[in-house]
Design a protein around this motif. Structure first.
Motif, PDB file in Angstrom:
ATOM      1  N   ILE A 148      -3.272   8.356  -0.123  1.00 54.61           N
ATOM      2  CA  ILE A 148      -4.338   7.373  -0.043  1.00 54.61           C
ATOM      3  C   ILE A 148      -4.740   7.194   1.415  1.00 54.61           C
TER       4      ILE A 148
ATOM      5  N   LYS B 125       3.673   5.238  -5.976  1.00 54.04           N
ATOM      6  CA  LYS B 125       3.561   5.092  -7.428  1.00 54.04           C
ATOM      7  C   LYS B 125       2.446   5.974  -7.997  1.00 54.04           C
ATOM      8  N   SER B 126       1.331   6.084  -7.264  1.00 55.61           N
ATOM      9  CA  SER B 126       0.207   6.902  -7.732  1.00 55.61           C
ATOM     10  C   SER B 126       0.456   8.394  -7.547  1.00 55.61           C
ATOM     11  N   ARG B 127       1.446   8.721  -6.678  1.00 52.36           N
ATOM     12  CA  ARG B 127       1.794  10.119  -6.382  1.00 52.36           C
ATOM     13  C   ARG B 127       0.653  10.871  -5.726  1.00 52.36           C
ATOM     14  N   LYS B 128      -0.221  10.125  -5.053  1.00 53.51           N
ATOM     15  CA  LYS B 128      -1.377  10.727  -4.381  1.00 53.51           C
ATOM     16  C   LYS B 128      -1.501  10.176  -2.974  1.00 53.51           C
TER      17      LYS B 128
ATOM     18  N   GLU C 165       2.120   1.539  -3.460  1.00 48.38           N
ATOM     19  CA  GLU C 165       1.015   1.964  -4.318  1.00 48.38           C
ATOM     20  C   GLU C 165       0.797   3.474  -4.212  1.00 48.38           C
ATOM     21  N   ALA C 166       0.831   4.014  -2.994  1.00 52.10           N
ATOM     22  CA  ALA C 166       0.648   5.459  -2.798  1.00 52.10           C
ATOM     23  C   ALA C 166       1.780   6.237  -3.464  1.00 52.10           C
TER      24      ALA C 166
ATOM     25  N   LYS D 258       0.822  -1.212   0.000  1.00 51.30           N
ATOM     26  CA  LYS D 258       0.000   0.000   0.000  1.00 51.30           C
ATOM     27  C   LYS D 258       0.855   1.262   0.000  1.00 51.30           C
TER      28      LYS D 258
END
Length: 179
Positions: A110, A105-108, A102-103, A99
């Motif tokens: 979460i 990589k998404s650059r956002k 993932e955060a 997770k």
């Protein structure tokens, strides 16, 4: 040091290719920064470089976030949890989990409700769930992902205020990093 048995030539621009097997084993991805050392025996050593790890006074950021939000805090680079508030010391130096990756990589930012230990740290199981609601905000400088600021609370769901506080802290940390 261990020998790998792999030999590579340096090209005319001074470059050498690090074999895929070694990059995979060491979790070196495209765009990672490596620090170069030379020891007394003229041995060249390449080490993954973590600017977040080099930053002094992470405790100040952690204490400020803890006082402001009432949440437990973790700060990571792209591979490991670097520092935490006192209630989460067992997470120090653990590999980051899916997770968190993932955060980043998404650059956002979460937001996770009822986060599990394995969401934040790979191969880690605690006897007691201490995380509850979790926010993960990536630390980004000049387009490079350098780590994350992570807030957690068992007592409340984390909302806009906590998200903004973690995002601001991630931006302040990125501004302090000299690249």
């Amino acid at each position: 040091m261990r020998a790998t048995g792999i030999v590579r030539k340096i090209d005319n621009l001074g470059r050498v290719v690090i074999p895929k097997e070694i990059r995979t084993e060491m979790k070196i991805d495209n765009g990672n920064t490596l620090e170069i050392y030379v020891d007394q025996n003229d041995t060249v050593i390449l080490k993954k470089y973590s600017p977040v790890r080099e930053l002094s006074n992470l405790e100040g950021y952690i204490d400020t976030l803890l006082e402001t939000t009432g949440c437990n805090v973790m700060i990571s680079d792209t591979d490991k949890i670097i520092d935490t508030s006192s209630d989460l010391q067992e997470y120090n130096e653990r590999l980051v989990g899916n997770k968190v990756k993932e955060a980043m990589k998404s650059r956002k930012t979460i937001n996770l409700d009822n986060a599990q230990d394995e969401d934040l740290c790979a191969n880690f199981r605690s006897k007691e769930d201490k995380l509850g609601s979790v926010l993960i905000s990536p630390i980004i400088k000049q387009g490079d992902i350098l780590g994350a600021v992570i807030l957690s609370s068992q007592d409340k769901n984390l909302g806009d205020f906590e998200a903004k506080a973690s995002e601001v802290t991630a931006k302040v940390i990125s501004k302090k990093l000299g690249l």
